[in-house]
Design a protein around this motif. Structure first.
Motif, PDB file in Angstrom:
ATOM      1  N   VAL A  24      15.424  29.331  55.450  1.00 53.17           N
ATOM      2  CA  VAL A  24      15.469  30.682  55.411  1.00 53.17           C
ATOM      3  C   VAL A  24      14.580  31.434  54.442  1.00 53.17           C
ATOM      4  CG1 VAL A  24      16.830  32.662  55.294  1.00 53.17           C
ATOM      5  CG2 VAL A  24      17.865  30.615  56.160  1.00 53.17           C
ATOM      6  N   GLU A  25      13.694  32.256  54.937  1.00 51.10           N
ATOM      7  CA  GLU A  25      12.658  32.627  53.670  1.00 51.10           C
ATOM      8  C   GLU A  25      13.532  33.693  53.004  1.00 51.10           C
ATOM      9  OE1 GLU A  25       9.087  33.820  55.199  1.00 51.10           O
ATOM     10  OE2 GLU A  25       8.981  32.415  56.763  1.00 51.10           O
ATOM     11  N   GLU A  26      13.036  33.919  51.847  1.00 50.25           N
ATOM     12  CA  GLU A  26      13.843  34.421  50.908  1.00 50.25           C
ATOM     13  C   GLU A  26      13.775  36.112  50.783  1.00 50.25           C
ATOM     14  OE1 GLU A  26      13.731  34.802  45.963  1.00 50.25           O
ATOM     15  OE2 GLU A  26      13.448  32.561  46.804  1.00 50.25           O
ATOM     16  N   GLU A  27      12.669  36.338  51.305  1.00 47.32           N
ATOM     17  CA  GLU A  27      12.610  38.044  51.558  1.00 47.32           C
ATOM     18  C   GLU A  27      13.254  38.465  52.702  1.00 47.32           C
ATOM     19  OE1 GLU A  27       8.709  36.197  53.718  1.00 47.32           O
ATOM     20  OE2 GLU A  27       9.472  36.094  51.511  1.00 47.32           O
ATOM     21  N   THR A  28      13.803  37.634  53.580  1.00 46.12           N
ATOM     22  CA  THR A  28      14.803  38.051  54.736  1.00 46.12           C
ATOM     23  C   THR A  28      16.516  38.034  54.219  1.00 46.12           C
ATOM     24  OG1 THR A  28      15.135  35.714  55.728  1.00 46.12           O
ATOM     25  CG2 THR A  28      13.249  37.068  56.267  1.00 46.12           C
ATOM     26  N   LEU A  29      16.541  37.380  52.995  1.00 46.28           N
ATOM     27  CA  LEU A  29      17.857  37.464  52.625  1.00 46.28           C
ATOM     28  C   LEU A  29      18.458  38.939  52.109  1.00 46.28           C
ATOM     29  CD1 LEU A  29      17.847  34.109  50.914  1.00 46.28           C
ATOM     30  CD2 LEU A  29      18.742  34.575  52.955  1.00 46.28           C
ATOM     31  N   PRO A  30      19.607  39.192  51.921  1.00 48.41           N
ATOM     32  CA  PRO A  30      20.068  40.384  51.742  1.00 48.41           C
ATOM     33  C   PRO A  30      19.746  40.411  50.059  1.00 48.41           C
ATOM     34  CG  PRO A  30      21.925  39.181  52.802  1.00 48.41           C
ATOM     35  CD  PRO A  30      20.699  38.516  52.666  1.00 48.41           C
ATOM     36  N   LYS A  31      19.709  41.751  49.531  1.00 46.89           N
ATOM     37  CA  LYS A  31      19.118  41.885  48.025  1.00 46.89           C
ATOM     38  C   LYS A  31      20.392  42.185  47.549  1.00 46.89           C
ATOM     39  CE  LYS A  31      14.664  41.378  49.325  1.00 46.89           C
ATOM     40  NZ  LYS A  31      14.433  40.171  49.968  1.00 46.89           N
ATOM     41  N   ASP A  32      20.352  42.023  46.289  1.00 50.69           N
ATOM     42  CA  ASP A  32      21.588  42.263  45.397  1.00 50.69           C
ATOM     43  C   ASP A  32      21.342  43.945  45.126  1.00 50.69           C
ATOM     44  OD1 ASP A  32      23.297  42.883  43.207  1.00 50.69           O
ATOM     45  OD2 ASP A  32      22.091  41.563  41.829  1.00 50.69           O
ATOM     46  N   ILE A  33      22.747  44.442  45.301  1.00 53.14           N
ATOM     47  CA  ILE A  33      22.859  45.901  45.440  1.00 53.14           C
ATOM     48  C   ILE A  33      22.172  46.539  44.116  1.00 53.14           C
ATOM     49  CG2 ILE A  33      25.101  46.034  44.620  1.00 53.14           C
ATOM     50  CD1 ILE A  33      24.023  48.478  47.432  1.00 53.14           C
ATOM     51  N   ALA A  34      22.426  45.762  43.008  1.00 49.82           N
ATOM     52  CA  ALA A  34      22.050  46.355  41.593  1.00 49.82           C
ATOM     53  C   ALA A  34      20.582  46.574  41.714  1.00 49.82           C
ATOM     54  CB  ALA A  34      22.390  45.431  40.513  1.00 49.82           C
ATOM     55  N   LEU A  35      19.801  46.022  42.351  1.00 50.28           N
ATOM     56  CA  LEU A  35      18.159  46.125  42.337  1.00 50.28           C
ATOM     57  C   LEU A  35      17.789  47.107  43.430  1.00 50.28           C
ATOM     58  CD1 LEU A  35      17.510  42.141  42.787  1.00 50.28           C
ATOM     59  CD2 LEU A  35      17.393  43.658  40.703  1.00 50.28           C
ATOM     60  N   LYS A  36      18.698  47.797  44.047  1.00 51.18           N
ATOM     61  CA  LYS A  36      18.343  48.883  44.906  1.00 51.18           C
ATOM     62  C   LYS A  36      18.037  50.044  44.073  1.00 51.18           C
ATOM     63  CE  LYS A  36      20.157  51.486  48.760  1.00 51.18           C
ATOM     64  NZ  LYS A  36      21.233  52.040  49.546  1.00 51.18           N
ATOM     65  N   PRO A  37      17.121  51.047  44.479  1.00 50.84           N
ATOM     66  CA  PRO A  37      16.652  51.966  43.736  1.00 50.84           C
ATOM     67  C   PRO A  37      17.665  53.245  43.880  1.00 50.84           C
ATOM     68  CG  PRO A  37      15.176  51.876  45.389  1.00 50.84           C
ATOM     69  CD  PRO A  37      16.066  50.675  45.601  1.00 50.84           C
ATOM     70  N   ASP A  38      18.014  54.173  42.980  1.00 51.53           N
ATOM     71  CA  ASP A  38      18.792  55.164  43.213  1.00 51.53           C
ATOM     72  C   ASP A  38      18.022  56.115  44.184  1.00 51.53           C
ATOM     73  OD1 ASP A  38      20.763  56.926  42.789  1.00 51.53           O
ATOM     74  OD2 ASP A  38      19.892  57.908  40.965  1.00 51.53           O
ATOM     75  N   ASN A  39      18.937  56.231  45.393  1.00 51.21           N
ATOM     76  CA  ASN A  39      18.255  57.129  46.552  1.00 51.21           C
ATOM     77  C   ASN A  39      17.945  58.478  45.950  1.00 51.21           C
ATOM     78  OD1 ASN A  39      17.947  55.282  48.184  1.00 51.21           O
ATOM     79  ND2 ASN A  39      19.922  55.733  49.183  1.00 51.21           N
ATOM     80  N   ASN A  40      19.005  59.223  45.298  1.00 48.76           N
ATOM     81  CA  ASN A  40      18.692  60.642  45.014  1.00 48.76           C
ATOM     82  C   ASN A  40      17.440  60.916  44.007  1.00 48.76           C
ATOM     83  OD1 ASN A  40      20.735  61.404  46.168  1.00 48.76           O
ATOM     84  ND2 ASN A  40      22.426  61.111  44.293  1.00 48.76           N
ATOM     85  N   PHE A  41      17.050  59.727  43.061  1.00 48.83           N
ATOM     86  CA  PHE A  41      15.793  59.993  42.372  1.00 48.83           C
ATOM     87  C   PHE A  41      14.587  59.605  43.040  1.00 48.83           C
ATOM     88  CE2 PHE A  41      12.856  57.923  39.696  1.00 48.83           C
ATOM     89  CZ  PHE A  41      12.613  58.698  38.873  1.00 48.83           C
ATOM     90  N   THR A  42      14.949  58.682  43.992  1.00 46.18           N
ATOM     91  CA  THR A  42      13.494  58.472  44.741  1.00 46.18           C
ATOM     92  C   THR A  42      13.453  59.750  45.697  1.00 46.18           C
ATOM     93  OG1 THR A  42      14.083  56.099  44.603  1.00 46.18           O
ATOM     94  CG2 THR A  42      12.716  56.970  46.510  1.00 46.18           C
ATOM     95  N   GLN A  43      14.326  60.386  46.341  1.00 47.09           N
ATOM     96  CA  GLN A  43      14.206  61.386  47.253  1.00 47.09           C
ATOM     97  C   GLN A  43      13.648  62.614  46.402  1.00 47.09           C
ATOM     98  OE1 GLN A  43      17.732  62.493  49.511  1.00 47.09           O
ATOM     99  NE2 GLN A  43      16.807  64.021  50.469  1.00 47.09           N
ATOM    100  N   GLU A  44      14.318  62.758  45.256  1.00 43.66           N
ATOM    101  CA  GLU A  44      13.690  63.902  44.350  1.00 43.66           C
ATOM    102  C   GLU A  44      11.940  63.709  44.082  1.00 43.66           C
ATOM    103  OE1 GLU A  44      16.477  64.321  41.242  1.00 43.66           O
ATOM    104  OE2 GLU A  44      18.010  64.971  42.463  1.00 43.66           O
ATOM    105  N   ASP A  45      11.942  62.303  43.818  1.00 47.46           N
ATOM    106  CA  ASP A  45      10.537  62.021  43.338  1.00 47.46           C
ATOM    107  C   ASP A  45       9.567  62.378  44.751  1.00 47.46           C
ATOM    108  OD1 ASP A  45       8.511  60.932  41.461  1.00 47.46           O
ATOM    109  OD2 ASP A  45       8.652  58.997  42.553  1.00 47.46           O
ATOM    110  N   ASP A  46      10.038  61.908  45.795  1.00 48.85           N
ATOM    111  CA  ASP A  46       9.334  62.194  47.168  1.00 48.85           C
ATOM    112  C   ASP A  46       9.188  63.622  47.157  1.00 48.85           C
ATOM    113  OD1 ASP A  46       8.982  59.477  47.271  1.00 48.85           O
ATOM    114  OD2 ASP A  46      10.515  59.296  48.949  1.00 48.85           O
TER     115      ASP A  46
END
Length: 152
Positions: A24-46
């Protein structure tokens, strides 16, 4: 016989456990939720980046006074979530090479934003304007082509 049966079961058990597993390639594995960016901040930034770009387009357009409609064109800008442009803007022909790439960039950014954040729209078709007029030094888009055809 009893020992033979135990040996056969043991051999089958060990052979079943030693089967080959897919790599299994590492990039296809599920990511740790703690590493996910905050959607509200990203949406506001966009949204801030899109707002900044549209202000840049508006300032380029407003720097050129509208005195003759023959020197102006209009183009679609933006992207509705269910397709089509979100509006139209008038721009001076002499700044076309500078403005149109920014309009294309803004439209692409809005389309990506809509997809990324699952945006929805009214899905109403925004028709092109019927004409451009100059009012108080500013280009103004008038009506839409369908209205103009109905009046004539």
């Amino acid at each position: 016989m009893k020992h033979l049966l135990m040996i056969a079961i043991s051999v089958l058990t060990f052979s079943a456990c030693s089967s080959k597993k897919a790599i299994v390639e590492e990039e296809t594995l599920p990511k740790d939720i703690a590493l996910k960016p905050d959607n509200n901040f990203t949406q506001e930034d966009d949204q801030l980046r899109m707002r900044s770009l549209i202000q840049e387009i508006d300032s380029l357009i407003s720097a050129e006074p509208c005195t003759d409609v023959a020197n102006w064109k209009f183009t679609a800008i933006g992207a509705k979530a269910c397709g089509g442009p979100s509006s139209y803007i008038a721009y001076p022909i002499q700044l076309e090479d500078e403005i149109l790439p920014k309009v294309t960039q803004f439209t692409s950014m809005q389309s990506t934003f809509n997809t990324k954040y699952g945006m929805m729209s009214d899905c109403a078709i925004v028709l092109p304007p019927a004409e451009i007029t100059c009012e108080n030094g500013k280009a103004v888009l008038i009506g839409d082509r369908l209205e103009k055809e109905e009046v004539e």
